[in-house]
Every structure is written in C-alpha cells, then in structure tokens.
Design a protein around this motif. Structure first.
Motif, PDB file in Angstrom:
ATOM      1  N   UNK A   1     -36.176  33.629 -42.652  1.00  0.00           N
ATOM      2  CA  UNK A   1     -34.769  33.732 -43.052  1.00  0.00           C
ATOM      3  C   UNK A   1     -33.945  32.650 -42.356  1.00  0.00           C
ATOM      4  N   UNK A   2     -32.827  32.263 -42.970  1.00  0.00           N
ATOM      5  CA  UNK A   2     -31.979  31.261 -42.324  1.00  0.00           C
ATOM      6  C   UNK A   2     -31.442  31.801 -40.996  1.00  0.00           C
ATOM      7  N   UNK A   3     -31.157  30.906 -40.075  1.00  0.00           N
ATOM      8  CA  UNK A   3     -30.640  31.338 -38.775  1.00  0.00           C
ATOM      9  C   UNK A   3     -29.139  31.118 -38.650  1.00  0.00           C
TER      10      UNK A   3
ATOM     11  N   UNK B   1     -30.471  36.553 -36.782  1.00  0.00           N
ATOM     12  CA  UNK B   1     -29.418  36.536 -35.754  1.00  0.00           C
ATOM     13  C   UNK B   1     -28.264  35.738 -36.353  1.00  0.00           C
ATOM     14  N   UNK B   2     -27.471  36.392 -37.200  1.00  0.00           N
ATOM     15  CA  UNK B   2     -26.485  35.643 -37.988  1.00  0.00           C
ATOM     16  C   UNK B   2     -25.458  34.882 -37.158  1.00  0.00           C
TER      17      UNK B   2
ATOM     18  N   UNK C   1     -14.245  38.782 -40.377  1.00  0.00           N
ATOM     19  CA  UNK C   1     -15.281  39.221 -41.307  1.00  0.00           C
ATOM     20  C   UNK C   1     -16.666  39.023 -40.687  1.00  0.00           C
ATOM     21  N   UNK C   2     -16.875  37.913 -40.021  1.00  0.00           N
ATOM     22  CA  UNK C   2     -18.159  37.675 -39.345  1.00  0.00           C
ATOM     23  C   UNK C   2     -18.429  38.774 -38.328  1.00  0.00           C
ATOM     24  N   UNK C   3     -17.429  39.081 -37.521  1.00  0.00           N
ATOM     25  CA  UNK C   3     -17.597  40.120 -36.509  1.00  0.00           C
ATOM     26  C   UNK C   3     -17.893  41.477 -37.162  1.00  0.00           C
ATOM     27  N   UNK C   4     -17.207  41.763 -38.261  1.00  0.00           N
ATOM     28  CA  UNK C   4     -17.426  43.008 -39.009  1.00  0.00           C
ATOM     29  C   UNK C   4     -18.869  43.120 -39.511  1.00  0.00           C
ATOM     30  N   UNK C   5     -19.437  41.981 -39.880  1.00  0.00           N
ATOM     31  CA  UNK C   5     -20.805  41.955 -40.419  1.00  0.00           C
ATOM     32  C   UNK C   5     -21.857  41.746 -39.331  1.00  0.00           C
ATOM     33  N   UNK C   6     -21.430  41.680 -38.076  1.00  0.00           N
ATOM     34  CA  UNK C   6     -22.381  41.506 -36.975  1.00  0.00           C
ATOM     35  C   UNK C   6     -22.826  40.073 -36.774  1.00  0.00           C
ATOM     36  N   UNK C   7     -22.058  39.126 -37.277  1.00  0.00           N
ATOM     37  CA  UNK C   7     -22.407  37.707 -37.144  1.00  0.00           C
ATOM     38  C   UNK C   7     -21.577  37.073 -36.043  1.00  0.00           C
ATOM     39  N   UNK C   8     -22.148  36.072 -35.391  1.00  0.00           N
ATOM     40  CA  UNK C   8     -21.417  35.289 -34.407  1.00  0.00           C
ATOM     41  C   UNK C   8     -20.697  34.177 -35.143  1.00  0.00           C
ATOM     42  N   UNK C   9     -19.426  34.003 -34.868  1.00  0.00           N
ATOM     43  CA  UNK C   9     -18.653  32.914 -35.481  1.00  0.00           C
ATOM     44  C   UNK C   9     -18.460  31.820 -34.455  1.00  0.00           C
ATOM     45  N   UNK C  10     -18.656  30.587 -34.878  1.00  0.00           N
ATOM     46  CA  UNK C  10     -18.510  29.471 -33.951  1.00  0.00           C
ATOM     47  C   UNK C  10     -17.877  28.282 -34.586  1.00  0.00           C
TER      48      UNK C  10
END
Length: 85
Positions: free
Chosen positions: A4-6, A53-54, A76-85
């Motif tokens: 899967x994409x990282x 590990x989104x 939205x990233x935080x809501x979906x469990x993704x790290x935003x950078x």
C-alpha cells in the motif's frame, strides 16, 4: 506483492509567495491555481484509509498556507488517523 502507498503528496495550491533560493517555482511558467475543495477532500478521504501509516504532505511547490481551506484538510487528516505535514 503490492504494497500500500505510504503517503499522499497533495499540492493544494500552485501559488507561492516565498521565493526560496532552492525552489524552482519562480522559474516555472504555469497557471497559478488552487485545488478545489471537493477534489482535495476526496483525495484525502480515498487515500488515507488505504495507507498503512497514512501521511498526507501538502508542501510541494505551492505554499499550502495560501489555500484558505488548509486547516480543514489538516483536521480531516487527523479525523481519519493520518499525519498531516
């Protein structure tokens, strides 16, 4: 085996007001535009669940803080469990 994409690299705007010496954005002739809210949200919603590990990165050539919706995308990233950078 397919992995899967990282991460997702999402340019939410091609505008930039920084003029960094290492960045080619001043030399690139392209239309200055902003990704539509609909497309940005769709990319994040569809990509984050498929990543182990989104991570969603908004810094490509445009300055992401010039997009008025950037904080909504980070939320939205935080809501979906993704790290935003």
């Amino acid at each position: 085996m397919v992995h899967p994409p990282v991460s997702l690299m999402l340019e939410v705007t091609s505008h930039c007001n920084m003029h960094c010496t290492f960045c080619p954005s001043d030399d690139i002739v392209r239309e200055k535009n902003t990704l539509s809210d609909e497309l940005a949200t769709r990319f994040i919603r569809e990509s984050a669940p498929s990543m182990e590990h989104p991570t969603v990165m908004f810094n490509i050539l445009g300055e992401p803080l010039l997009n008025k919706n950037i904080f909504d995308y980070v939320s939205l990233c935080e809501e979906l469990g993704a790290t935003a950078g």
